[in-house]
Write an enzyme that holds these catalytic residues in place. Sequence first.
Site, PDB file in Angstrom:
ATOM      1  N   PRO A   2       0.900  -1.396   0.214  1.00 23.84           N
ATOM      2  CA  PRO A   2      -0.240  -0.115   0.156  1.00 23.84           C
ATOM      3  C   PRO A   2       1.114   1.172   0.018  1.00 23.84           C
ATOM      4  O   PRO A   2       1.978   1.117   0.673  1.00 23.84           O
ATOM      5  CB  PRO A   2      -0.961  -0.358   1.094  1.00 23.84           C
ATOM      6  CG  PRO A   2      -0.510  -1.598   1.605  1.00 23.84           C
ATOM      7  CD  PRO A   2       0.626  -2.067   1.107  1.00 23.84           C
ATOM      8  N   GLU A   3       0.656   2.266  -0.956  1.00 23.40           N
ATOM      9  CA  GLU A   3       1.226   3.425  -1.032  1.00 23.40           C
ATOM     10  C   GLU A   3       0.321   4.677  -0.667  1.00 23.40           C
ATOM     11  O   GLU A   3      -0.867   4.454  -0.221  1.00 23.40           O
ATOM     12  CB  GLU A   3       1.857   3.652  -2.362  1.00 23.40           C
ATOM     13  CG  GLU A   3       2.936   2.518  -2.585  1.00 23.40           C
ATOM     14  CD  GLU A   3       3.407   2.887  -3.902  1.00 23.40           C
ATOM     15  OE1 GLU A   3       3.624   3.738  -4.705  1.00 23.40           O
ATOM     16  OE2 GLU A   3       4.033   1.633  -4.606  1.00 23.40           O
ATOM     17  N   LYS A  57       3.371   7.013   4.155  1.00 28.20           N
ATOM     18  CA  LYS A  57       2.577   5.544   3.992  1.00 28.20           C
ATOM     19  C   LYS A  57       1.884   5.334   5.333  1.00 28.20           C
ATOM     20  O   LYS A  57       1.395   4.148   5.418  1.00 28.20           O
ATOM     21  CB  LYS A  57       3.343   4.707   3.259  1.00 28.20           C
ATOM     22  CG  LYS A  57       3.699   5.082   1.983  1.00 28.20           C
ATOM     23  CD  LYS A  57       4.571   3.930   1.211  1.00 28.20           C
ATOM     24  CE  LYS A  57       5.862   4.209   0.715  1.00 28.20           C
ATOM     25  NZ  LYS A  57       6.507   3.290   0.385  1.00 28.20           N
ATOM     26  N   ARG A 256      13.360  -6.901  -5.735  1.00 23.46           N
ATOM     27  CA  ARG A 256      12.092  -6.148  -6.369  1.00 23.46           C
ATOM     28  C   ARG A 256      12.543  -6.019  -7.805  1.00 23.46           C
ATOM     29  O   ARG A 256      13.557  -6.299  -8.236  1.00 23.46           O
ATOM     30  CB  ARG A 256      12.092  -4.892  -5.581  1.00 23.46           C
ATOM     31  CG  ARG A 256      13.273  -4.336  -5.104  1.00 23.46           C
ATOM     32  CD  ARG A 256      12.944  -3.143  -4.627  1.00 23.46           C
ATOM     33  NE  ARG A 256      11.972  -3.189  -3.389  1.00 23.46           N
ATOM     34  CZ  ARG A 256      11.309  -2.157  -2.921  1.00 23.46           C
ATOM     35  NH1 ARG A 256      11.185  -1.007  -3.554  1.00 23.46           N
ATOM     36  NH2 ARG A 256      10.628  -2.329  -1.989  1.00 23.46           N
TER      37      ARG A 256
END
Length: 281
Positions: A2-3, A57, A256
């Site tokens: 979640p950002e 965030k 990533r």
Amino acid sequence: MPELPEVEALAHHLREHAVGRTVGRVDLAALTALKSFDPPVTALVGRPVTGAGRCGKHLDLDCDGVHLVVHLMRAGWLRWSDSLSATPPKPGKGPLAIPPGAPGFDLTEAGTQKRLSVWVVHDPAEVPGIATLGPDALDISLPDFTALLAGRAERLKTVLVDQQVLAGVGNAYSDEVLHTARLSPFATAARLTDPQVRRLHTALVEVLRSAVDRSVGQDAARLKGEKRAGLRVHARTGMPCPVCGDTVREVSYASRSFQYCATCQTGGKPLADRRLSRLLR
Ligand SMILES: [Zn+2]
């Protein structure tokens, strides 16, 4: 992960549904999630919820001067329910639940890595990650944004996700912002021309605003987890770019990766991918 847009939508939901209520109960099912020790979690009980907001965030629930601050990390989520179960959550099920008998929320985390973090503090600035946050990405002005990039010798991708430089943007929305601005993730921040900086600032604000609207529109807090729609390049490796039709490419690191379109962003030149070049050597 979640950002800014997802966390903003969760804060929006809490402002509409939690503010004005009183905390009836707090169950902590995963002790390791709690990163603070004073005041205790029980300090929240009996207090009215007076506000809900976002710091980068982090989600901040203000209970009349005692703050519950949450960082959802990679796989956490806040799930609202109009009628939570009256039985406390089983250990290992979810880190935290605040059920005042009827409505309330659970904090849950998918996967085996448990990293979701919770703080109970008198001031959100007591949370280490909040004290060092840069200006918020949703409402940074063009002059401030210009000044922020000017001194940076790093690549744009690195600068945009650095929370101490700019708060709220992570891997997904930095991909989207760079694609919308038609800029290479590997461009050096300080070397952008004025028109490029303006384009990047416009893209930043537009991409984030429309993502917040979408996330609020789908009532994020009633979903089981993060659900994004409308992404153009992020997590779309191998699919066509919706702007030019070129294939979306990927650059991978140890754990990533990020995505971009060569035609839209790098003059058609694929970026060096360390993993790929190692395989080819
Ligand atoms: Zn493209």
